[in-house]
Design a protein around this motif. Structure first.
Motif, PDB file in Angstrom:
ATOM      1  N   ILE A  24      97.117 -26.802  41.772  1.00 18.87           N
ATOM      2  CA  ILE A  24      97.570 -25.450  41.452  1.00 18.87           C
ATOM      3  C   ILE A  24      98.598 -25.482  40.323  1.00 18.87           C
ATOM      4  O   ILE A  24      98.592 -24.634  39.424  1.00 18.87           O
ATOM      5  CB  ILE A  24      98.159 -24.784  42.714  1.00 18.87           C
ATOM      6  N   VAL A  25      99.496 -26.484  40.378  1.00 25.10           N
ATOM      7  CA  VAL A  25     100.497 -26.628  39.305  1.00 25.10           C
ATOM      8  C   VAL A  25      99.813 -26.875  37.966  1.00 25.10           C
ATOM      9  O   VAL A  25     100.183 -26.283  36.934  1.00 25.10           O
ATOM     10  CB  VAL A  25     101.470 -27.769  39.645  1.00 25.10           C
ATOM     11  N   LEU A  26      98.794 -27.756  37.970  1.00 26.25           N
ATOM     12  CA  LEU A  26      98.067 -28.040  36.723  1.00 26.25           C
ATOM     13  C   LEU A  26      97.398 -26.793  36.174  1.00 26.25           C
ATOM     14  O   LEU A  26      97.399 -26.550  34.965  1.00 26.25           O
ATOM     15  CB  LEU A  26      97.030 -29.139  36.961  1.00 26.25           C
ATOM     16  N   VAL A  27      96.798 -26.013  37.061  1.00 25.80           N
ATOM     17  CA  VAL A  27      96.169 -24.768  36.622  1.00 25.80           C
ATOM     18  C   VAL A  27      97.219 -23.846  36.015  1.00 25.80           C
ATOM     19  O   VAL A  27      97.004 -23.224  34.960  1.00 25.80           O
ATOM     20  CB  VAL A  27      95.462 -24.067  37.809  1.00 25.80           C
ATOM     21  N   GLY A  28      98.376 -23.752  36.658  1.00 29.49           N
ATOM     22  CA  GLY A  28      99.444 -22.900  36.148  1.00 29.49           C
ATOM     23  C   GLY A  28      99.919 -23.335  34.774  1.00 29.49           C
ATOM     24  O   GLY A  28     100.140 -22.509  33.877  1.00 29.49           O
ATOM     25  N   VAL A  29     100.087 -24.652  34.618  1.00 24.63           N
ATOM     26  CA  VAL A  29     100.519 -25.175  33.319  1.00 24.63           C
ATOM     27  C   VAL A  29      99.480 -24.877  32.254  1.00 24.63           C
ATOM     28  O   VAL A  29      99.805 -24.476  31.126  1.00 24.63           O
ATOM     29  CB  VAL A  29     100.781 -26.686  33.421  1.00 24.63           C
ATOM     30  N   GLY A  30      98.203 -25.067  32.623  1.00 22.17           N
ATOM     31  CA  GLY A  30      97.126 -24.804  31.663  1.00 22.17           C
ATOM     32  C   GLY A  30      97.102 -23.368  31.213  1.00 22.17           C
ATOM     33  O   GLY A  30      96.945 -23.073  30.017  1.00 22.17           O
ATOM     34  N   ASP A  60      95.654 -24.417  16.583  1.00 24.96           N
ATOM     35  CA  ASP A  60      95.283 -23.443  17.614  1.00 24.96           C
ATOM     36  C   ASP A  60      94.208 -23.996  18.546  1.00 24.96           C
ATOM     37  O   ASP A  60      94.237 -23.779  19.767  1.00 24.96           O
ATOM     38  CB  ASP A  60      94.778 -22.154  16.966  1.00 24.96           C
ATOM     39  N   LEU A  61      93.258 -24.741  17.930  1.00 29.31           N
ATOM     40  CA  LEU A  61      92.186 -25.318  18.755  1.00 29.31           C
ATOM     41  C   LEU A  61      92.740 -26.336  19.734  1.00 29.31           C
ATOM     42  O   LEU A  61      92.358 -26.373  20.909  1.00 29.31           O
ATOM     43  CB  LEU A  61      91.135 -25.964  17.849  1.00 29.31           C
ATOM     44  N   VAL A  62      93.669 -27.188  19.239  1.00 28.53           N
ATOM     45  CA  VAL A  62      94.299 -28.176  20.111  1.00 28.53           C
ATOM     46  C   VAL A  62      95.070 -27.478  21.223  1.00 28.53           C
ATOM     47  O   VAL A  62      95.023 -27.866  22.401  1.00 28.53           O
ATOM     48  CB  VAL A  62      95.244 -29.087  19.295  1.00 28.53           C
ATOM     49  N   HIS A  63      95.766 -26.422  20.811  1.00 28.24           N
ATOM     50  CA  HIS A  63      96.551 -25.640  21.759  1.00 28.24           C
ATOM     51  C   HIS A  63      95.664 -25.164  22.919  1.00 28.24           C
ATOM     52  O   HIS A  63      95.987 -25.343  24.100  1.00 28.24           O
ATOM     53  CB  HIS A  63      97.152 -24.450  20.996  1.00 28.24           C
ATOM     54  N   ILE A  68      92.972 -25.427  28.391  1.00 28.18           N
ATOM     55  CA  ILE A  68      91.718 -25.364  29.159  1.00 28.18           C
ATOM     56  C   ILE A  68      91.503 -26.654  29.946  1.00 28.18           C
ATOM     57  O   ILE A  68      91.034 -26.635  31.093  1.00 28.18           O
ATOM     58  CB  ILE A  68      90.540 -25.080  28.203  1.00 28.18           C
ATOM     59  N   SER A  69      91.834 -27.786  29.330  1.00 25.01           N
ATOM     60  CA  SER A  69      91.675 -29.067  30.019  1.00 25.01           C
ATOM     61  C   SER A  69      92.556 -29.136  31.266  1.00 25.01           C
ATOM     62  O   SER A  69      92.135 -29.620  32.327  1.00 25.01           O
ATOM     63  CB  SER A  69      92.035 -30.219  29.073  1.00 25.01           C
ATOM     64  N   LEU A  72      90.932 -26.826  33.932  1.00 27.46           N
ATOM     65  CA  LEU A  72      89.752 -27.449  34.553  1.00 27.46           C
ATOM     66  C   LEU A  72      90.147 -28.619  35.444  1.00 27.46           C
ATOM     67  O   LEU A  72      89.622 -28.784  36.550  1.00 27.46           O
ATOM     68  CB  LEU A  72      88.776 -27.909  33.473  1.00 27.46           C
ATOM     69  N   GLY A  73      91.091 -29.427  34.930  1.00 28.69           N
ATOM     70  CA  GLY A  73      91.565 -30.548  35.738  1.00 28.69           C
ATOM     71  C   GLY A  73      92.214 -30.084  37.029  1.00 28.69           C
ATOM     72  O   GLY A  73      91.995 -30.644  38.106  1.00 28.69           O
ATOM     73  N   GLY A  74      93.018 -29.024  36.927  1.00 30.83           N
ATOM     74  CA  GLY A  74      93.677 -28.481  38.117  1.00 30.83           C
ATOM     75  C   GLY A  74      92.674 -27.940  39.126  1.00 30.83           C
ATOM     76  O   GLY A  74      92.813 -28.150  40.334  1.00 30.83           O
ATOM     77  N   VAL A  75      91.648 -27.246  38.602  1.00 25.13           N
ATOM     78  CA  VAL A  75      90.609 -26.706  39.496  1.00 25.13           C
ATOM     79  C   VAL A  75      89.892 -27.831  40.228  1.00 25.13           C
ATOM     80  O   VAL A  75      89.647 -27.750  41.443  1.00 25.13           O
ATOM     81  CB  VAL A  75      89.611 -25.838  38.699  1.00 25.13           C
TER      82      VAL A  75
END
Length: 432
Positions: A24-30, A60-63, A68-69, A72-75
């Motif tokens: 959940i934290v990873l999703v929040g950070v993403g 912007d793309l890297v951002h 998104i990574s 997805l990782g958090g999910v």
């Protein structure tokens, strides 16, 4: 507090809850990175500085890619932790296999929505049918005779002053959702010991439960919970019911167990007390039923003792549900010698009137000649399905192959249940 019990040591719950929290934290950070949350700009600048000219206008793309990574990782982490948490719960609740869980869900979802079927009778015939019906619905009510006064049931009845548990035990076992060992245990009959010989463990269990709770009805209900039965099993009455028969020569035979032993034609059977009261639960089940099934079972000693409880029969006649009589496959010496299917139905009419049955199910399969000879030695023969006479009696006839033939001729529970369920479906289609 109850909510903190989930954190008890050894439940394997806390670890996966922690993993889910990380996800959940990873999703929040993403999400924060994607929406350009200022507090995370340092992470972005470090990555861009590391990549140097390679990023250029791709900042912007890297951002977005970083954000998104992380999402997805958090999910994926949340899903992994959730899966493991569920597995740990299932391991404790359903330790044997996942198939057991599927079966449990099937029972809870599908069978719970099945038709409401009330069956009335006793003996092995009724319990055989129940084994088939329970595969299609959990909404089963078995209303069982308590007129038995022989064998283990009779002995317990006389010694403990309780209702005979034998037929009820057979129905409980037939509807049970337990391990095979539990079924063997309840059906086990002691063959040694002066006091125990002849008694079944199941009878003793129900008797003991009734003594502990101080009530036979409660004893049956608690025994039902132990066996995790599908549906409910109810005695037709809580009265100390006694069955007697009047023969055509005028002789009176007292006692359910004595009636088949006397060679003679039965004119009628009757119960004492004649004004026995049925259980309110039985009347409610009959009123709500989609189908009411009488039999199979001994006509005079298993089926009619229930129907002679007047309010029970009145409720059956008034019920909106269709009524089906399942005729026996073989005649019973001392009760239905040389009876045809129409003779069985006429006996019902003679005792409780001609509005008790809408359908009669008679077996259409021929009995093996070797088995006919074997039964003839005991004075039994196949029940002839005299279809024309049955129709003259005002019923619809279902003529189907519904038997098993091995060393004995018995109803096949699956074939019988299929015919019953087809009838329920047909009746519902006609209604709509």
């Amino acid at each position: 507090m109850k909510e903190f019990k989930w954190f008890y040591p050894g439940l394997k719950f806390k670890r996966w809850l922690f993993v889910i929290a990380i996800g959940i934290v990873l999703v929040g950070v993403g999400v924060a990175v994607v929406v350009s949350f200022q507090a995370l700009s340092l992470v972005e600048s470090l990555v861009i500085e590391f990549l140097g000219d390679l990023v250029g206008d791709l900042a912007d793309l890297v951002h977005r890619t970083i954000g998104i990574s992380l999402i997805l990782g958090g999910v994926l982490v949340v899903l992994f932790g959730t899966r493991k948490m569920i597995d740990s719960i299932l391991e404790a609740v359903v330790p044997e296999s996942e198939d057991n869980l599927v079966e449990l869900l099937y029972q809870k979802r599908y069978l719970k929505k099945g038709p409401k079927i009330v069956v009335v009778g006793g003996g092995t015939g009724l319990s055989t049918m129940l084994r088939g019906i329970k595969k299609f619905t959990n909404n089963i009510t078995a209303i069982v005779t308590v007129a038995d006064d022989g064998g283990s049931s009779g002995a317990l009845r006389e010694q403990l002053g309780i209702l005979p548990p034998g037929d009820i035990r057979n129905c409980l076992v037939a509807l049970a959702d337990t391990e095979p060992l539990m079924e063997k245990l309840f059906q086990y009959r002691f063959n040694k010991g002066d006091e125990l010989k002849g008694h079944s463990f199941g009878n003793l269990f129900i008797a003991t439960m009734s003594e502990v709770l101080g009530d036979f009805e409660e004893g049956v209900k608690e025994s039902s919970k132990v066996l995790a039965i599908k549906g409910q099993v109810l005695p037709s009455t809580l009265e100390d019911l006694r069955l007697s028969a009047k023969l055509k020569d005028g002789k009176i035979i007292s006692g359910e167990s004595q009636i088949p032993k006397v060679k003679g034609e039965i004119e009628k059977v009757f119960i004492e007390p004649a004004d026995s009261e049925p259980l309110p639960e039985a009347l409610t089940a009959i009123e709500d039923a989609d189908l009411i099934v009488l039999g199979p079972g001994s006509l005079y000693t298993s089926i009619l003792p229930n129907l002679l409880v007047k309010k029970l029969t009145t409720a059956i006649k008034k019920a909106d549900a269709s009524k089906l009589y399942v005729c026996n496959v073989m005649t019973q010496p001392g009760e239905t010698d040389h009876y045809t299917a129409s003779d069985h139905l006429q006996a019902l009419y003679d005792h409780v009137g001609d509005q008790i049955v809408d359908y009669v199910l008679a077996n259409s399969e021929e009995v093996d000649r070797k088995l006919i000879k074997k039964y003839a030695q005991e004075g039994a023969e196949p029940v002839k399905a005299d279809l024309a006479k049955l129709k003259e009696q005002g019923v619809k006839v279902i003529h189907e192959p519904v038997i098993n033939q091995s060393n004995l001729v018995r109803h096949n529970p699956d074939k019988l249940a299929r015919v019953i369920m087809d009838l329920v479906i047909e009746e519902k289609n006609n209604y709509f």
